[in-house]
Scaffold this active site. Structure first.
Site, PDB file in Angstrom:
ATOM      1  NE  ARG A 142      -2.925  -7.827  -4.335  1.00  0.00           N
ATOM      2  CZ  ARG A 142      -3.757  -8.170  -3.386  1.00  0.00           C
ATOM      3  NH1 ARG A 142      -3.332  -8.261  -2.149  1.00  0.00           N
ATOM      4  NH2 ARG A 142      -5.015  -8.439  -3.636  1.00  0.00           N
ATOM      5  CB  SER A 173      -4.455  -6.343   4.745  1.00  0.00           C
ATOM      6  OG  SER A 173      -4.052  -5.111   4.235  1.00  0.00           O
ATOM      7  CE  LYS A 184     -13.632  -5.852   4.285  1.00  0.00           C
ATOM      8  NZ  LYS A 184     -13.033  -5.227   3.118  1.00  0.00           N
ATOM      9  CG  HIS A 220      -1.936  -1.004   1.358  1.00  0.00           C
ATOM     10  ND1 HIS A 220      -2.156  -1.740   2.498  1.00  0.00           N
ATOM     11  CD2 HIS A 220      -2.869  -1.424   0.467  1.00  0.00           C
ATOM     12  CE1 HIS A 220      -3.161  -2.574   2.314  1.00  0.00           C
ATOM     13  NE2 HIS A 220      -3.620  -2.408   1.081  1.00  0.00           N
TER      14      HIS A 220
END
Ligand code: PNS
Length: 166
Positions: free
Chosen positions: A95, A133, A46, A22
């Site tokens: 990615r 993450s 979430k 990030h």
């Protein structure tokens, strides 16, 4: 959208927590725009490891030397936030090809909702192309070494949160 000569972009995400992947995108994105906002999604539904305030605080700490980077929060539709705040572009990281389908759908949906806001996808640098993450959290939970994958401040925060500071 109100016309402005200032080129503003947002890099949105959950950032639970911020990784070096990030951070690399924030640094590179900040060079492309006059202002880069890191938009932290405030979604109480979430299940995140770090609270919303902790995630914001971590990003503020890790980007404090970047003059044109601002940490903001948003809830609801990203496209609406962009229109309301005169954001010209949404920055997202790619990615691997596995990211592409999801990012492609989001970019199209965001264009449908806010036609003047462009999505700019930046490829991650090779050494961070596999970091996420969730993977970082899982490896850390089982005492794996993630020191090269997250900023030092995030490592300290993870130690405090997951292993009670040890
Ligand atoms: O870090 P993430 O989880 O990949 O980020 C996803 C995020 C926050 C960018 C995306 O879920 C989002 O924009 N959510 C806000 C609600 C919204 O606008 N949904 C429609 C997206 S097309």
């Amino acid at each position: 959208m109100e016309k402005s000569s200032l080129k503003k972009a947002i890099y949105p995400g959950s950032f639970d927590p911020l990784t070096n992947g990030h951070l690399d995108l924030i640094i590179r994105g900040s060079k492309l725009f006059d202002e880069l906002q890191v938009g932290v999604l405030n979604n109480p539904n979430k299940n995140s490891l770090f609270t919303f305030d902790e995630r914001v605080n971590i990003i503020k700490e890790c980007t404090k030397n970047l003059d044109n980077v601002k940490v903001v929060s948003f809830d609801g539709l990203l496209a609406k936030y962009c229109e309301k705040n005169n954001i010209n572009a949404i920055v997202r990281g790619l990615r691997a090809t596995s990211d592409f389908e999801y990012e492609f759908q989001m970019a199209h949906m965001n264009r449908e909702l806010a036609p003047d806001v462009e999505t700019v996808m930046l490829t991650t640098i090779t050494e961070y192309s596999y970091i996420s993450s969730s993977l970082v959290k899982e490896v850390f939970k089982f005492n794996g070494d993630i020191s090269k994958l997250v900023p030092d401040f995030v490592l300290e925060e993870l130690m405090r949160k997951v292993h009670g500071g040890k």
